[in-house]
Design a protein around this motif. Sequence first.
Motif, PDB file in Angstrom:
ATOM      1  N   HIS A 281      -1.178   9.450  -6.934  1.00 49.80           N
ATOM      2  CA  HIS A 281      -1.954   9.123  -5.737  1.00 49.80           C
ATOM      3  C   HIS A 281      -1.500  10.022  -4.596  1.00 49.80           C
ATOM      4  O   HIS A 281      -1.837  11.194  -4.554  1.00 49.80           O
ATOM      5  CB  HIS A 281      -1.761   7.642  -5.421  1.00 49.80           C
ATOM      6  N   GLY A 282      -0.674   9.532  -3.704  1.00 48.22           N
ATOM      7  CA  GLY A 282      -0.317  10.301  -2.517  1.00 48.22           C
ATOM      8  C   GLY A 282       0.645  11.435  -2.753  1.00 48.22           C
ATOM      9  O   GLY A 282       0.755  12.338  -1.925  1.00 48.22           O
ATOM     10  N   GLY A 283       1.375  11.392  -3.870  1.00 47.55           N
ATOM     11  CA  GLY A 283       2.370  12.421  -4.117  1.00 47.55           C
ATOM     12  C   GLY A 283       1.832  13.675  -4.782  1.00 47.55           C
ATOM     13  O   GLY A 283       2.599  14.586  -5.117  1.00 47.55           O
TER      14      GLY A 283
ATOM     15  N   SER B  10       0.827  -1.209   0.000  1.00 49.47           N
ATOM     16  CA  SER B  10       0.000   0.000   0.000  1.00 49.47           C
ATOM     17  C   SER B  10       0.857   1.253   0.000  1.00 49.47           C
ATOM     18  O   SER B  10       0.544   2.242  -0.670  1.00 49.47           O
ATOM     19  CB  SER B  10      -0.933   0.002   1.212  1.00 49.47           C
ATOM     20  N   ILE B  11       1.942   1.225   0.767  1.00 57.48           N
ATOM     21  CA  ILE B  11       2.865   2.363   0.788  1.00 57.48           C
ATOM     22  C   ILE B  11       3.465   2.578  -0.587  1.00 57.48           C
ATOM     23  O   ILE B  11       3.601   3.722  -1.052  1.00 57.48           O
ATOM     24  CB  ILE B  11       3.973   2.139   1.836  1.00 57.48           C
ATOM     25  N   ALA B  12       3.815   1.488  -1.271  1.00 56.10           N
ATOM     26  CA  ALA B  12       4.365   1.591  -2.624  1.00 56.10           C
ATOM     27  C   ALA B  12       3.377   2.266  -3.562  1.00 56.10           C
ATOM     28  O   ALA B  12       3.746   3.115  -4.383  1.00 56.10           O
ATOM     29  CB  ALA B  12       4.729   0.198  -3.150  1.00 56.10           C
ATOM     30  N   SER B  13       2.102   1.919  -3.423  1.00 54.99           N
ATOM     31  CA  SER B  13       1.071   2.531  -4.262  1.00 54.99           C
ATOM     32  C   SER B  13       0.903   4.012  -3.939  1.00 54.99           C
ATOM     33  O   SER B  13       0.810   4.858  -4.832  1.00 54.99           O
ATOM     34  CB  SER B  13      -0.256   1.793  -4.053  1.00 54.99           C
ATOM     35  N   LEU B  14       0.877   4.322  -2.644  1.00 51.25           N
ATOM     36  CA  LEU B  14       0.653   5.702  -2.216  1.00 51.25           C
ATOM     37  C   LEU B  14       1.787   6.619  -2.633  1.00 51.25           C
ATOM     38  O   LEU B  14       1.596   7.825  -2.815  1.00 51.25           O
ATOM     39  CB  LEU B  14       0.486   5.744  -0.693  1.00 51.25           C
ATOM     40  N   LYS B  15       2.988   6.065  -2.801  1.00 55.22           N
ATOM     41  CA  LYS B  15       4.152   6.866  -3.168  1.00 55.22           C
ATOM     42  C   LYS B  15       3.976   7.571  -4.511  1.00 55.22           C
ATOM     43  O   LYS B  15       4.501   8.660  -4.735  1.00 55.22           O
ATOM     44  CB  LYS B  15       5.398   5.979  -3.214  1.00 55.22           C
TER      45      LYS B  15
ATOM     46  N   LEU C 196       3.221  11.580   5.661  1.00 53.16           N
ATOM     47  CA  LEU C 196       2.107  11.976   6.529  1.00 53.16           C
ATOM     48  C   LEU C 196       0.801  11.347   6.060  1.00 53.16           C
ATOM     49  O   LEU C 196      -0.046  10.952   6.867  1.00 53.16           O
ATOM     50  CB  LEU C 196       1.963  13.497   6.552  1.00 53.16           C
ATOM     51  N   PHE C 197       0.636  11.270   4.750  1.00 53.26           N
ATOM     52  CA  PHE C 197      -0.539  10.619   4.174  1.00 53.26           C
ATOM     53  C   PHE C 197      -0.568   9.157   4.621  1.00 53.26           C
ATOM     54  O   PHE C 197      -1.610   8.621   5.022  1.00 53.26           O
ATOM     55  CB  PHE C 197      -0.453  10.717   2.640  1.00 53.26           C
ATOM     56  N   ALA C 198       0.572   8.488   4.586  1.00 54.76           N
ATOM     57  CA  ALA C 198       0.652   7.086   4.994  1.00 54.76           C
ATOM     58  C   ALA C 198       0.358   6.925   6.484  1.00 54.76           C
ATOM     59  O   ALA C 198      -0.335   5.984   6.896  1.00 54.76           O
ATOM     60  CB  ALA C 198       2.028   6.522   4.660  1.00 54.76           C
ATOM     61  N   ILE C 199       0.888   7.842   7.312  1.00 53.84           N
ATOM     62  CA  ILE C 199       0.635   7.801   8.751  1.00 53.84           C
ATOM     63  C   ILE C 199      -0.865   7.843   9.015  1.00 53.84           C
ATOM     64  O   ILE C 199      -1.382   7.141   9.891  1.00 53.84           O
ATOM     65  CB  ILE C 199       1.321   8.996   9.443  1.00 53.84           C
ATOM     66  N   SER C 200      -1.562   8.653   8.247  1.00 56.58           N
ATOM     67  CA  SER C 200      -3.006   8.779   8.392  1.00 56.58           C
ATOM     68  C   SER C 200      -3.739   7.574   7.811  1.00 56.58           C
ATOM     69  O   SER C 200      -4.594   6.963   8.460  1.00 56.58           O
ATOM     70  CB  SER C 200      -3.480  10.059   7.702  1.00 56.58           C
ATOM     71  N   ARG C 201      -3.381   7.203   6.591  1.00 54.55           N
ATOM     72  CA  ARG C 201      -4.128   6.171   5.852  1.00 54.55           C
ATOM     73  C   ARG C 201      -3.907   4.757   6.405  1.00 54.55           C
ATOM     74  O   ARG C 201      -4.679   3.852   6.090  1.00 54.55           O
ATOM     75  CB  ARG C 201      -3.770   6.246   4.371  1.00 54.55           C
ATOM     76  N   ILE C 202      -2.910   4.559   7.260  1.00 55.72           N
ATOM     77  CA  ILE C 202      -2.716   3.238   7.856  1.00 55.72           C
ATOM     78  C   ILE C 202      -3.977   2.801   8.607  1.00 55.72           C
ATOM     79  O   ILE C 202      -4.283   1.603   8.687  1.00 55.72           O
ATOM     80  CB  ILE C 202      -1.480   3.221   8.799  1.00 55.72           C
ATOM     81  N   SER C 203      -4.740   3.763   9.113  1.00 51.25           N
ATOM     82  CA  SER C 203      -5.991   3.433   9.804  1.00 51.25           C
ATOM     83  C   SER C 203      -6.987   2.806   8.831  1.00 51.25           C
ATOM     84  O   SER C 203      -7.603   1.768   9.125  1.00 51.25           O
ATOM     85  CB  SER C 203      -6.590   4.690  10.436  1.00 51.25           C
TER      86      SER C 203
END
Length: 452
Positions: free
Chosen positions: A279-281, A270-275, A409-416
């Motif tokens: 998406h997350g960038g 998921s982190i790889a996708s968000l990078k 920061l997006f990942a810190i949040s989206r882990i939930s």
Amino acid sequence: MMALSEVLNEKFDELVGNCMRSGAIDLNLYQEYDVKRGLRDSNGKGVLTGLTEISDVNGFRVVNGVKEPADGQLYYQGYDVKSVVGSGLKKRFAFEEATYLLLFGSLPTKEQLKTFVEILSSLQELSGQFVRDVIMKAPSANLMNGLQKSVLTLYSYDSNPDDISVANVLRQSLQLVAKLPLIAVYNYHAYRHFHFFDSLVIKPAKPEYSTAENILHMLRPDGQFTELEARVLDAALVLHAEHGGGNNSTFTNHVVTSSGTDTYSAVAASIASLKGPRHGGANLKVQQMIRDLHEHCGKTPDEEAVRAYLQKILRGEAFDGSGLIYGMGHAVYTLSDPREVVLKDFAGKLAKAKGMEEEFALYNTVEKVAADLLMSRSHVVKPVCANVDFYSGLTYTMLGIPEELFTPLFAISRISGWSAHRLEELVNKGKIIRPAYKYVGHHREYPNNEQE
């Protein structure tokens, strides 16, 4: 890494050409076989691939059987996210409350929230060995890779990493919710120390602090922050915590989870996708675009200068040549993105406190003009609004958060949200997710003669 020799480099260029020719597929075939490219219908609607109770994302309303654009709505377990953020301002733990809601389906009582926060606080610690051997070794310039490495290595520190029972995955998920803020901030400090020779200051999290407070405390050399700063960051974390099962990183989590793999591998995927910048960038691209606007139009350009610049962007003549105005438009939302509406209000309050009203006003102008220009284009079939990425980068900048930490920061949040969806996938024991690809190549006979 060693570079290829000049001779081998020429041979490699030949291989690249072969790869490009081999991989090219006639785009007309996608229409001929009615392929839902990107898992989206021709009208842009996502293909239905699963069911969820975790969140609901709406950008339309149905009137007499006809879909009409509407102000966007986002619900966490049935609750309007605006209410979740709003209620969070009256207590200390808005993000923690939202995490509880996403994981367990109901709002916690005061006692349940207190216990939940105590559990998260007890799981925050990262051992000195982990910090030294994992985070401090070969820090990456892109912190998302540092997050992936750290999360994957947590597998080796887990006495029961492959057990995918709900109880064990919940334990692992809570640990990741608790530890990811430390992992992200420590990776940033390691990167700055080893790449730029900054002083290395690693502060432990304070158990009495919320997630937002701890991020600011651990990030800043003096550990100081204002109540407004903590509340704004807390709201941003809530708004980014979840956004339906169909967004790229969450769908990735569903796909990987359905294979039966471990929690750390699923979250790393998921982190790889968000990078990715699609998406997350995206919020970082907004910041870069605004900087480019300043360079070409001055510190306080008027509306006409902004319009001329954005027209150049759309023609591919400005910024990165992509023809995209970053932070504008969304796959679902039409008239408004509810996350952007809330975050814009917080950004306005923060801009006033920080003396950055002019910069905030410029963002407002870009938002207004960009929406007008995009709507005037003939191929646009629905209203275009700013999305949450448009103001999140500005908000983080006003909080003094470095750009390297925007996507983490997006990942810190989206882990939930990822954790809630992984548990939902496991509870419902779904089949392995395996969509079909149609073969459009040609069958050939392998030559009998030996190749020379």
